[in-house]
Structure formats: structure tokens, C-alpha cells
Design a protein around this motif. Sequence first.
Motif, short mmCIF file in Angstrom:
data_model
loop_
_atom_site.label_atom_id
_atom_site.label_comp_id
_atom_site.label_asym_id
_atom_site.label_seq_id
_atom_site.Cartn_x
_atom_site.Cartn_y
_atom_site.Cartn_z
N VAL A 1 13.59 31.36 66.60
CA VAL A 1 12.49 32.33 66.65
C VAL A 1 11.23 31.72 66.05
CG1 VAL A 1 11.69 34.55 65.74
CG2 VAL A 1 13.97 34.35 66.75
N TYR B 1 18.89 42.24 71.81
CA TYR B 1 17.99 42.41 70.67
C TYR B 1 17.05 41.21 70.52
CZ TYR B 1 16.46 43.35 65.88
OH TYR B 1 15.71 43.60 64.75
N LEU C 1 12.99 41.16 71.04
CA LEU C 1 12.01 40.76 70.03
C LEU C 1 11.03 39.74 70.59
CD1 LEU C 1 14.18 40.29 66.80
CD2 LEU C 1 12.58 42.14 67.28
N TYR D 1 7.05 40.24 71.33
CA TYR D 1 6.13 39.33 70.64
C TYR D 1 5.21 38.61 71.63
CZ TYR D 1 4.42 35.26 68.13
OH TYR D 1 3.62 34.29 67.58
N LEU E 1 4.49 42.94 67.09
CA LEU E 1 5.42 42.27 66.18
C LEU E 1 4.79 41.01 65.62
CD1 LEU E 1 8.86 42.28 68.04
CD2 LEU E 1 8.19 43.68 66.11
N LEU F 1 6.30 38.02 64.34
CA LEU F 1 7.55 37.30 64.11
C LEU F 1 7.39 36.17 63.10
CD1 LEU F 1 9.27 37.12 67.62
CD2 LEU F 1 9.76 38.64 65.69
N GLY G 1 9.87 37.89 61.25
CA GLY G 1 10.98 37.49 62.12
C GLY G 1 12.32 37.44 61.41
N LEU H 1 13.55 40.95 60.66
CA LEU H 1 13.97 41.65 61.88
C LEU H 1 15.31 41.12 62.39
CD1 LEU H 1 10.50 41.90 63.64
CD2 LEU H 1 11.91 43.82 62.81
N LEU H 2 15.53 39.82 62.28
CA LEU H 2 16.82 39.25 62.68
C LEU H 2 17.92 39.70 61.74
CD1 LEU H 2 15.61 35.71 63.69
CD2 LEU H 2 16.54 37.45 65.23
#
Length: 188
Positions: A76, A149, A153, A157, A165, A167, A171, A174-175
Motif C-alpha cells: 500500500v 477490502y 481502499l 484512494y 482517503l 493512505l 493506510g 486502515l489495514l
Amino acid sequence: MSNVSSVANPTLNDIANTAGMTRGTVYWHFDNKDTVIRALWERNASTSRESFTIELRHLDRIEPARHFQQTIKELVQQVVTRPELGQTIRIVMHSVEFTDEQTDLRRFLNKKHLELHSTMEQAFLTLKRRKALNSPLPASLLSQAFMSYLLGLIHIYLEPGLNKLDLKKNGDQLLDLFLIPILKFRTA
């Protein structure tokens, strides 16, 4: 209702704009939009994808949950910090419309998509075998849910104009929102 499934509609001009290139540069070097997208993928995404795949296929024996979590977070962050990777993924996710027509690009992207899903499912199977999952759900279902998911994301993004978002900043959290409840981390 038509089954949506093959690449169509974006023009070379659309791709050039999304990639931050001039239309003339694109027309000079490529025959059509499919060759542009494939070349962008090969140049900007294939190395990251290979590294990611290798990491998921060789999860650490002692700390597989931590290794999995870190590998996902690194992927990510690459999307966030490597503009060429983010642009390539954005082109594939946002500038390519899918229809029923089978093309070489459609087959190429499907193959990459299936390989990614297979690798993720194998990683979840490894986590399950190594008793590194808290969830009783089958590895295949966990893999499908996590891929949905994760891709969601990244999609949000990279969606042009949304910027909903961050990230780079959020990030990891969120993960972890998804991963912490399902992964079983080894305690010291």
C-alpha cells in the motif's frame, strides 16, 4: 443485463492524460491503447507485483502473521509513494472499461488478477496451517474478503477527484482495522 468483462472505450488521449503524457508521445510509441496499458503495467507494476507475490508465498515460519501484515502495508505504501505505480494502477482501475469482448489485454489483466487472488488465497492457507489466524472462516473466504477490502481502499484512494482517503497517513491503521481481528500474532 450484459456480463461486464472486457477492455473497451478509453481513448489513447484519455490514457495519455491519466498517465501525464502528451497524446503525441503516446501515438508515436504505441499502436493502440491495449499496448499502452500493457507496457505501463510491465514497466511500473510488474516488479512490485513479483516482490509482493514472493513475500506472500514465503511467509516467515515463526511470525507469519506479522510478515503478512508488513508485506501488505509495504504494498500500500508503494502505491502511495511511487507515482508511476499509482498511475498505472489508476489507469487499469479507472480508465479501462470492461465489456464482453475478449482481447489480449483482457486476457492479460485477467491472468494477473487471478494470479494475485491465488497468491493471496495461498497466503491465507499458509496462515491457517501455521495457526496464525483467529478466524474460523475458510481461508478462501478470508482471502476474498480481504482482497475486496484492499482493492477497495486502493480504488478509493486512486479515484480521480475524491481524495477521501489518505493512505500515506492512515493506510496502516486502515489495514489493521481488517487484519488485527483475523490474524493471530505470536506473543513474546
